[in-house]
Design an enzyme around this catalytic site. Sequence first.
Site, short mmCIF file in Angstrom:
data_model
loop_
_atom_site.label_atom_id
_atom_site.label_comp_id
_atom_site.label_asym_id
_atom_site.label_seq_id
_atom_site.Cartn_x
_atom_site.Cartn_y
_atom_site.Cartn_z
N GLU A 45 0.71 -1.43 0.04
CA GLU A 45 0.03 -0.06 -0.16
C GLU A 45 0.94 0.95 -0.07
O GLU A 45 1.60 1.48 0.91
CB GLU A 45 -0.88 0.18 0.95
N ASP B 112 -3.10 10.77 9.05
CA ASP B 112 -1.74 10.57 8.90
C ASP B 112 -1.72 11.10 10.76
O ASP B 112 -1.41 12.15 10.93
CB ASP B 112 -0.79 10.72 8.11
N TYR C 291 -10.96 -2.12 4.20
CA TYR C 291 -10.01 -1.50 4.74
C TYR C 291 -10.78 -1.16 6.88
O TYR C 291 -11.35 0.07 6.41
CB TYR C 291 -9.03 0.41 4.66
#
Length: 276
Positions: free
Chosen positions: A49, A60, A175
Amino acid sequence: MDRYQELFTRLNQNKSGAFVPFITVGDPNAISFMHIIDTLIESGSDALELGIPFSDPISDGPIIQKSIARAFKSSINFSRCFIILRNIRNKYPNLPIGLLIYANLVFKNGINNFYSHCADLDIDSVLIPDLPIEESLPFYKAAIQHKIAHIFICPPNATEELIHNITRQGCGYIYLVSRPGVTGIEINKKTMNTTVLQNLIQYIQKQEKKIPILQGFGIHTPLQAQESLSLGTSGIISGSEIARIIEENISNLELALKQLKKLVRLMKISMCFYKN
């Protein structure tokens, strides 16, 4: 998308989970990045990924944000990312390769144009972390048109309706986010409710369409990888630990590669024959 199907079929037959490393494209620079990719793959990683650097990565945490800053500092931009991606695909034609990219970058370059470029590079999947499912239709249609898996995120507070929608539309894998927040925060009993996650996984698996589940956010150790498999996932995605190793050995690539090799091998050993 066929590469994901082949990967998960093979891993299921071997009773093993998938280890998928996440790394920002160009971290810490283009040359070192390719050495890191080679090490990750040669050590046993099952897929990649790859994150396209973006100036406002809201999903993030600090560790990945620093990796993005390093990539930008080394003059990585959108165009250079695609040159690097082509090199990776040419070198590893059978490896599943997914991209993580923020919606603004896709929109800025034209949705159909972006997915057309991805198809030209033979990219397997695209994950857009800041794109809610309610606004995903133009992106989803372009992905399907170009035979690219649009990866949907399943948050820990997902409703039955959301799960139904992402399993109905999803392909490649789902995910599963370990807990609320951003990447890089250690998961523990306070930040991750395993009962909730297990119930989510079981509900996903009960849907008519069967899609593998990869768990991400805060998974750094072999024990955490085993715990994820025990909940019923097909594997894990891990990025912050890789970025941390790069950061701590920024002036010593050889040592960084040695530590990354050890990390991947320990992860894969812990996940072999553990999956039910």
